[in-house]
Design a protein around this motif. Structure first.
Motif, short mmCIF file in Angstrom:
data_model
loop_
_atom_site.label_atom_id
_atom_site.label_comp_id
_atom_site.label_asym_id
_atom_site.label_seq_id
_atom_site.Cartn_x
_atom_site.Cartn_y
_atom_site.Cartn_z
N ASP A 39 2.44 7.37 -4.79
CA ASP A 39 2.38 7.33 -3.33
C ASP A 39 3.79 7.63 -2.81
N TYR A 40 4.01 8.87 -2.40
CA TYR A 40 5.35 9.31 -2.05
C TYR A 40 5.90 8.57 -0.83
N LYS A 41 5.04 8.26 0.14
CA LYS A 41 5.49 7.57 1.34
C LYS A 41 5.99 6.16 1.00
N VAL A 42 5.27 5.46 0.14
CA VAL A 42 5.68 4.12 -0.26
C VAL A 42 6.98 4.18 -1.06
N GLN A 44 9.42 6.33 -0.74
CA GLN A 44 10.53 6.54 0.18
C GLN A 44 10.91 5.24 0.89
N GLU A 45 9.91 4.45 1.25
CA GLU A 45 10.19 3.16 1.89
C GLU A 45 10.90 2.21 0.92
N CYS A 46 10.48 2.24 -0.35
CA CYS A 46 11.11 1.36 -1.34
C CYS A 46 12.56 1.75 -1.58
N GLN A 71 12.87 8.24 -7.18
CA GLN A 71 11.90 9.03 -6.43
C GLN A 71 10.61 9.24 -7.22
N SER A 73 9.97 11.47 -9.47
CA SER A 73 9.64 12.89 -9.44
C SER A 73 9.30 13.36 -10.86
N CYS A 146 8.89 -4.02 -3.06
CA CYS A 146 7.68 -3.31 -2.63
C CYS A 146 6.78 -3.13 -3.85
#
Length: 445
Positions: A39-42, A44-46, A71, A73, A146
């Protein structure tokens, strides 16, 4: 700068530089492509919520991956598996006689050792990618700030993610070898250099500017930049320093020709172990911290580890870190430089140190010199490695410093090595300079 301008004027070197830049661009693009199943959005928040000043194993791997590990990746592992595999193969030369025999065989033996390094790299990539995904799913990778980074925790999904990350490591290893063969410089070192520099300037600017332009401190920024420049000058000076031991070769008659009779020297660096001691020390001290993340935070042993070993400014961490750096400085130099082998090679080709008998006496003399150099090198590594900790304590920095001991050593070492190679290759095309010093070289003439 002059070397770079001369290199760009030469077609062959210009093509090598452009090829190297192309591989670097591909490497950096891959560092931002998320692994399928994350989950890329999560994520970034972490990453945005993390605020760590420690230089533990996780931050070390993240450093060598250019921030790609946190990240998650496809290049999350970066070059760390290859570095670990290379070090392990070197250490195994002491334990496994077969590896030592391959090392003495020359180019063919080194090719075989390189093949073993590749196999071990893939194995370590599978192990490390599995560990990263498990810790990310449990939340330990982001200090439990997170969770739900990997929504689908099925075995099949984790297997696919492990295969993708392992394939990314293999691709990085292949690109590094392409740079070594067709580009400029040593491929793996160039990728490490770019990974570190990718996060260097933003973190340095954040000290003065802050996160929103209001919570920075330009006084601390100036102090950090000044200390960085002083340390960089010191590192360059020490890395270029050598202890030159004079060596004389006797004349020998082979057939109808006379060989030997020349004088040369044996160059010994002050810091023979390079950046290995800080890396080993940081990695070993991070193991208890990783274990403590899976324990109960209310237990006494977990509290002790978190307050002493997870905190880089604690007395326990600084003391153990310093002792391990000194130990690995002597240990790794003992493995990479063998005085007995060097003395035997000199004796075989008729070489001797003036005033020292060939054979065992030469070996004892080389060991004596190396112990003195290692003492100076260990003090130098301690100074460079502990400067970030001193700055954090003195300036009360809440953000992570953009440089550490490992970072400075890598930037200076790789930069100097690449410049030396560029200068050496540039001089190959300056034929006119050997005859006419005032004549500029023009390609094709």
């Amino acid at each position: 700068m002059r070397t770079l301008i001369q290199a760009l004027k030469t077609k062959e070197l210009r093509n090598k530089i452009l090829f190297t830049l192309g591989i670097i661009i591909i490497y950096r693009i891959g560092s931002f492509i998320p692994t399928p199943g994350v989950d890329y959005k999560v994520v970034q928040e972490c990453v945005g919520s993390m605020n760590s000043t420690s230089e533990n194993f996780i931050s070390l791997v993240n450093l060598f991956s250019g921030g790609a590990m946190l990240q998650l990746s496809i290049f999350a592992l970066g070059v760390m598996p290859y570095i670990t595999a290379s070090i392990v193969i070197q250490l195994l030369r002491v334990v496994i006689p077969r590896f030592e025999a391959l090392h003495k065989e020359g180019q063919s033996g080194e090719a075989k050792l390189t093949q073993y390094t590749r196999y071990l790299t893939i194995g370590l990539a599978v192990l490390q990618s599995t560990t990263i995904l498990v810790t990310a799913r449990s939340g330990a990778l982001f200090n439990y700030q997170c969770s739900q980074v990997v929504p689908d925790g099925s075995v099949w999904n984790l297997v696919v993610m492990v295969l993708i990350m392992t394939g990314g490591t293999g691709l990085i290893m292949w690109m590094a070898e392409l740079i070594t063969d067709k580009g400029l410089g040593q491929g793996m070192s160039i990728l490490i250099f770019m990974s570190i520099c990718s996060g260097f300037l933003p973190q340095l600017w954040e000290i003065g500017w802050g996160t929103k332009g209001t919570d920075g401190n330009w006084g601390k920024f100036a102090a950090v930049v000044g200390v960085l420049l002083v340390i960089m000058i010191l590192v360059i000076y020490v890395e270029l320093s050598q202890r030159r031991i004079p060596v004389q070769y006797t004349r020998r008659m082979i057939g109808r020709k006379m060989y030997g009779g020349s004088s040369t020297y044996l160059p010994l660096k002050i810091n023979m172990s390079g950046v290995i001691p800080p890396i080993f020390a940081s990695s070993i001290l991070a193991i208890p911290t990783l274990i403590a993340q899976f324990g109960n935070s209310s237990q006494s042993w977990v509290k002790w580890i978190n307050s002493n070993l997870a905190n880089t400014t604690s007395v326990w961490y600084i003391a153990l870190y310093a002792l391990m750096i000194v130990f690995f400085c002597f240990f790794y130099t003992e493995i990479t430089f063998n005085p007995d082998e060097t003395a035997d090679n000199m004796k075989q080709y008729g070489g001797f140190i003036p005033g020292i008998r060939a054979g065992s006496a030469t070996s004892r003399y080389l060991s004596y010199v190396m112990n003195r150099l290692n003492t100076v090198g260990a003090v130098y590594l301690l100074f460079v490695a502990l400067i970030p900790t001193v700055l954090i304590m003195a300036l009360d920095l809440n953000t992570k410093l953009p440089f550490g001991g490992t970072t400075i050593l890598i930037i200076a070492g790789v930069g100097l090595d690449t410049l030396r190679q560029a200068k050496a290759q540039t001089e190959q095309f300056q034929y006119a300079g050997f005859l006419f010093e005032s004549t500029d070289h023009k390609e094709g003439k």
